[in-house]
Design an enzyme around this catalytic site. Structure first.
Site, PDB file in Angstrom:
ATOM      1  N   ARG A 139      -2.509  -2.019  -3.454  1.00  0.00           N
ATOM      2  CA  ARG A 139      -3.731  -1.241  -3.260  1.00  0.00           C
ATOM      3  C   ARG A 139      -3.624  -0.027  -4.178  1.00  0.00           C
ATOM      4  O   ARG A 139      -2.623   0.697  -4.162  1.00  0.00           O
ATOM      5  CB  ARG A 139      -3.818  -0.776  -1.819  1.00  0.00           C
ATOM      6  CG  ARG A 139      -5.021   0.123  -1.642  1.00  0.00           C
ATOM      7  CD  ARG A 139      -4.892   0.967  -0.415  1.00  0.00           C
ATOM      8  NE  ARG A 139      -6.088   1.769  -0.275  1.00  0.00           N
ATOM      9  CZ  ARG A 139      -6.122   2.918   0.372  1.00  0.00           C
ATOM     10  NH1 ARG A 139      -5.041   3.396   0.945  1.00  0.00           N
ATOM     11  NH2 ARG A 139      -7.239   3.594   0.454  1.00  0.00           N
ATOM     12  N   HIS A 156     -12.957   3.020  -0.010  1.00  0.00           N
ATOM     13  CA  HIS A 156     -12.926   1.937   0.995  1.00  0.00           C
ATOM     14  C   HIS A 156     -13.613   0.678   0.472  1.00  0.00           C
ATOM     15  O   HIS A 156     -14.093  -0.139   1.258  1.00  0.00           O
ATOM     16  CB  HIS A 156     -13.660   2.328   2.304  1.00  0.00           C
ATOM     17  CG  HIS A 156     -13.076   3.473   3.051  1.00  0.00           C
ATOM     18  ND1 HIS A 156     -13.855   4.463   3.615  1.00  0.00           N
ATOM     19  CD2 HIS A 156     -11.792   3.794   3.349  1.00  0.00           C
ATOM     20  CE1 HIS A 156     -13.071   5.336   4.226  1.00  0.00           C
ATOM     21  NE2 HIS A 156     -11.814   4.961   4.069  1.00  0.00           N
ATOM     22  N   GLU A 214      -8.189  -5.387   4.587  1.00  0.00           N
ATOM     23  CA  GLU A 214      -8.045  -5.091   3.160  1.00  0.00           C
ATOM     24  C   GLU A 214      -6.860  -5.837   2.558  1.00  0.00           C
ATOM     25  O   GLU A 214      -6.910  -6.275   1.410  1.00  0.00           O
ATOM     26  CB  GLU A 214      -7.869  -3.577   2.978  1.00  0.00           C
ATOM     27  CG  GLU A 214      -9.160  -2.808   3.246  1.00  0.00           C
ATOM     28  CD  GLU A 214      -8.933  -1.413   3.809  1.00  0.00           C
ATOM     29  OE1 GLU A 214      -8.434  -1.322   4.952  1.00  0.00           O
ATOM     30  OE2 GLU A 214      -9.253  -0.435   3.124  1.00  0.00           O
ATOM     31  N   ASN A 261       0.886  -1.169   0.000  1.00  0.00           N
ATOM     32  CA  ASN A 261       0.000   0.000   0.000  1.00  0.00           C
ATOM     33  C   ASN A 261       0.919   1.214   0.000  1.00  0.00           C
ATOM     34  O   ASN A 261       1.512   1.553   1.017  1.00  0.00           O
ATOM     35  CB  ASN A 261      -0.882  -0.045   1.255  1.00  0.00           C
ATOM     36  CG  ASN A 261      -1.839   1.120   1.319  1.00  0.00           C
ATOM     37  OD1 ASN A 261      -1.756   2.057   0.521  1.00  0.00           O
ATOM     38  ND2 ASN A 261      -2.739   1.089   2.281  1.00  0.00           N
ATOM     39  N   LYS A 275       3.452   0.749   3.030  1.00  0.00           N
ATOM     40  CA  LYS A 275       3.173  -0.313   4.004  1.00  0.00           C
ATOM     41  C   LYS A 275       3.212  -1.638   3.265  1.00  0.00           C
ATOM     42  O   LYS A 275       2.785  -1.702   2.102  1.00  0.00           O
ATOM     43  CB  LYS A 275       1.754  -0.134   4.578  1.00  0.00           C
ATOM     44  CG  LYS A 275       1.650   0.996   5.566  1.00  0.00           C
ATOM     45  CD  LYS A 275       0.287   0.943   6.246  1.00  0.00           C
ATOM     46  CE  LYS A 275      -0.291   2.324   6.360  1.00  0.00           C
ATOM     47  NZ  LYS A 275      -1.699   2.441   6.413  1.00  0.00           N
ATOM     48  N   ARG A 326     -12.186  15.826   7.823  1.00  0.00           N
ATOM     49  CA  ARG A 326     -12.992  16.148   6.622  1.00  0.00           C
ATOM     50  C   ARG A 326     -14.439  16.422   7.015  1.00  0.00           C
ATOM     51  O   ARG A 326     -14.986  15.754   7.886  1.00  0.00           O
ATOM     52  CB  ARG A 326     -12.957  14.975   5.638  1.00  0.00           C
ATOM     53  CG  ARG A 326     -11.622  14.799   4.985  1.00  0.00           C
ATOM     54  CD  ARG A 326     -11.597  13.550   4.115  1.00  0.00           C
ATOM     55  NE  ARG A 326     -10.534  12.666   4.518  1.00  0.00           N
ATOM     56  CZ  ARG A 326     -10.438  11.384   4.170  1.00  0.00           C
ATOM     57  NH1 ARG A 326     -11.358  10.834   3.414  1.00  0.00           N
ATOM     58  NH2 ARG A 326      -9.435  10.664   4.581  1.00  0.00           N
TER      59      ARG A 326
END
Ligand code: ADP
Length: 399
Positions: free
Chosen positions: A91, A180, A384, A7, A14, A241
């Site tokens: 990802r 997501h 994930e 990722n 990661k 956000r």
């Protein structure tokens, strides 16, 4: 079969190495501050202490080389040779309307992902850098892309078209995409497994609540609506956000505060949400502590957050004509008993009620529904990386 999952962000990377015969994680780690002073790699072989190496990491290619070195290391490594590595899964945030499922990466796919850069100017370039770095360091290892947007490509037109001139959809692909997706896919399917019921027969609302949050309506295993939109700014209140607002606030604030569009964008992405309302922190743990001390604005942030999530659950039950399962996941969803109970308060009329004792759970799979609750309420830690590893295994095995 051993699969490396990556990722890649603009300055971080990661990774997790999976043994897919057992679906177990052999090692994982984080490369941080790529291209900045103080860069380092933290590598953890499962069952051992983390090893930290501070070294110059000017770009992602050097980062990938360090990951490979760590995986091959005699002491804390887990591979005896690179031949053991069957594939790398990445990802990737945005695939626009181009891919509705994971794909093997080749020159054509890479060109399509580059076409999507205007849709995700911060994320896709970093993801692409990670893929290109792996191609250079491991040219013969097959690579797979798993997209955050893919699961939501099943949304019907009436859920993804905005009420603006249709030409902007045709010209710029302005529409709801949702994010997501890999997490919503994983937790909805895992929820069906936990209940021992076929997902094709279930109407599920999944609440991924982290620093970024989104709610998804999963009908029969397919995403039919989701709270994030063209960008991950829409939907419920998040760490920094704003979530859904009246779009007319943008010109109003710009004029009142003499800001340009870019400043307002930063304001809504970085200074709003839980941080903006509380004036204290974007981290929910701080807000829960402050609210417990009686801090009014922190209490208000918790109320705005849980009320917003509750409204989405009601909206998505209406969208699907019912709800069988409600799922909580990600940092807040997996850990905050308080938010889960505040969200579910007053939803008994819909058949949703949770058990106080059972709700007292953190970070593990649990059915927290009260006895007799018509709707099952589950906590499902997201994974994930496992979805990416599984898709990668499937696609390289098919070839
Ligand atoms: P990201 O979206 O960056 O992946 P996470 O899914 O890790 O984020 O979620 C981070 C959020 O989870 C933070 O707001 C953090 O406060 C919250 N969180 C983590 N643990 C707890 C906890 N025990 N109680 C309440 N909130 C928690």
């Amino acid at each position: 079969m051993k699969i490396l999952v990556i990722n890649c962000g603009s300055s971080s990377l990661k990774y997790q190495l999976f043994d897919m015969d057992k679906e177990s994680v052999l090692a994982k780690g984080l490369v941080e501050r790529i291209g900045i002073d103080g860069s380092r790699i933290k590598h953890t072989k499962t069952g051992m202490d983390a090893v930290l190496q501070e070294t110059s990491i000017p770009d992602h290619k050097v980062g990938i080389k360090l990951v490979i070195e760590a995986l091959l290391d005699k002491g804390h490594g887990v591979l005896s040779s690179l031949d053991e590595l069957s594939a790398v899964g990445h990802r990737v945030v945005h695939a626009g309307e181009k891919f509705a499922s994971s794909v093997r990466l080749d020159a054509k796919v890479m060109a399509a992902l580059k076409d999507c850069i205007p849709l995700a100017p911060l994320h896709n370039p970093a993801n692409i850098m990670g893929i290109e770095a792996v191609s250079e360091v491991l040219p013969s290892v097959p690579q797979v892309g798993v997209f955050d947007t893919a699961f939501h490509q099943s949304m019907p037109e009436h859920a993804f078209i905005y009420g603006i001139p249709y030409g902007y959809y045709e010209k710029y692909k302005v529409r709801r995409y949702g994010f997501h997706g890999t997490s919503h896919y994983y937790v909805s399917h895992r929820a069906a497994e936990m209940l021992g019921r076929p997902i094709e027969k279930l109407k599920i609302v999944t609440c991924h609540l982290g620093n970024g949050s989104s709610i998804t309506a999963v009908d029969g295993g397919r995403s039919v609506d989701t709270s994030m939109g063209f960008t991950p700014l829409a939907g419920v209140l998040m760490g920094t956000r704003c979530g859904d607002i009246d779009p007319a606030l943008i010109p109003f604030i710009a004029q009142a505060e003499k800001l340009d569009v870019k400043d307002v964008d930063i304001l809504l992405n970085k200074k709003s949400g839980i941080l903006g309302v509380s004036g204290l922190s974007s981290d929910l743990r701080d807000i829960e502590d402050a609210a417990a001390r009686g801090e009014a604005r922190s209490k208000l942030a918790l109320a705005v957050l849980s009320y917003g999530i509750r409204k989405y659950i009601g909206a998505y039950a209406a969208a699907m004509g019912g709800i069988d399962v409600l799922v909580f996941t990600a940092g807040v969803g997996e850990n905050s008993a308080l938010i889960r109970s505040m969200v579910c308060e007053g939803l008994e009329f819909m058949g949703i009620s949770i058990d106080r004792e059972k709700n007292n759970v953190r970070g593990k799979e649990a059915d927290i529904g009260a006895e007799g609750s018509k709707v099952r309420v589950l906590v499902v830690p997201t994974n994930e990386e496992l979805v990416i590893a599984r898709d990668t295994k499937r696609l390289v095995s098919e070839a």
